[in-house]
Scaffold this active site. Structure first.
Site, PDB file in Angstrom:
ATOM      1  CB  CYS A   1      -0.980  -0.067   1.162  1.00  0.00           C
ATOM      2  SG  CYS A   1      -2.471   0.848   0.826  1.00  0.00           S
TER       3      CYS A   1
ATOM      4  CG  HIS B   1      -3.275  -3.049   4.235  1.00  0.00           C
ATOM      5  ND1 HIS B   1      -2.430  -2.441   5.125  1.00  0.00           N
ATOM      6  CD2 HIS B   1      -3.762  -2.075   3.447  1.00  0.00           C
ATOM      7  CE1 HIS B   1      -2.414  -1.137   4.888  1.00  0.00           C
ATOM      8  NE2 HIS B   1      -3.220  -0.888   3.875  1.00  0.00           N
TER       9      HIS B   1
ATOM     10  CD  GLU C   1      -0.555  -5.117   6.621  1.00  0.00           C
ATOM     11  OE1 GLU C   1      -0.442  -5.606   5.475  1.00  0.00           O
ATOM     12  OE2 GLU C   1      -0.919  -3.945   6.817  1.00  0.00           O
TER      13      GLU C   1
END
Ligand code: GLN
Length: 188
Positions: free
Chosen positions: A78, A168, A170
């Protein structure tokens, strides 16, 4: 033990650290040029790229990071993808490790952030992709490999040692993108 630093100036760095640690990697936080020493790779997290650039302007960190990502594996997610790009729209400084152009906030406002399932060339089936005010890759150099798309848009790409991700990983509960980075360390 592998050491993969996580740039921790601002943004979603802690979740990256948790994923890396769960994969058996030491994941020190990076806040200055000295923290780059001895790292096998680095993660540039999501957040706000303009804010990160303000912090990077201190103590030569922007230049040191540019040298680091030219030589070693890097994953930019991002805002981190924005930092790794060659060109950013509207224009702002970037590290140029990935031969592509990104347009910031191109999928709409915060309330339009969403979770999508998307096809990927990585083994293991479709991805759950969390998009938060994501950048859109608008131009791709010939040497950039596309590993996942959102509709027609590339959202996970790789060029040499650099991996860029518009979503994202994560936050999605899927560690395949982080595994790619660990694999890049092994072949570097
Ligand atoms: N909109 C942010 C930027 O332009 C990126 C958003 C994110 O990292 N989730 O830097």
């Amino acid at each position: 033990m592998r050491r993969i630093g996580v740039l921790a100036l601002q943004g979603a760095f802690d979740a990256h650290r948790r994923v890396l640690t769960a994969l058996g990697v030491e994941a020190p936080l990076v806040r200055n040029t000295r923290d780059l020493e001895g790292l096998d790779a680095i993660v540039l997290p999501g957040g706000e790229s303009t804010t990160m650039l303000r912090f990077l302007a201190r103590d030569g960190l922007f230049e040191a990071l540019g040298e680091f990502v030219a030589a070693r594996p890097a994953l930019g997610t991002c805002a981190g993808l924005i930092l790794l790009a060659r060109e950013v729209e509207p224009h702002q400084p970037s590290l140029g490790a990935l031969d592509l152009t990104v347009a910031r906030n191109a999928y709409g406002r915060q309330r339009d952030s969403k979770v999508l399932r998307g096809e990927t060339r990585l083994p293991g089936g479709p991805f759950e992709m969390v998009f938060i005010r994501a950048p859109r890759i608008t131009l791709l150099g010939a040497g950039v490999e596309v590993l996942a798309r959102r509709g027609d848009d590339p959202v996970l790409v790789r060029q040499g040692n650099a991996i860029g991700c518009a979503f994202h990983p994560e936050l999605g509960g899927d560690d395949r993108v982080h595994r790619l980075l660990i694999e890049a360390c092994e072949s570097n």
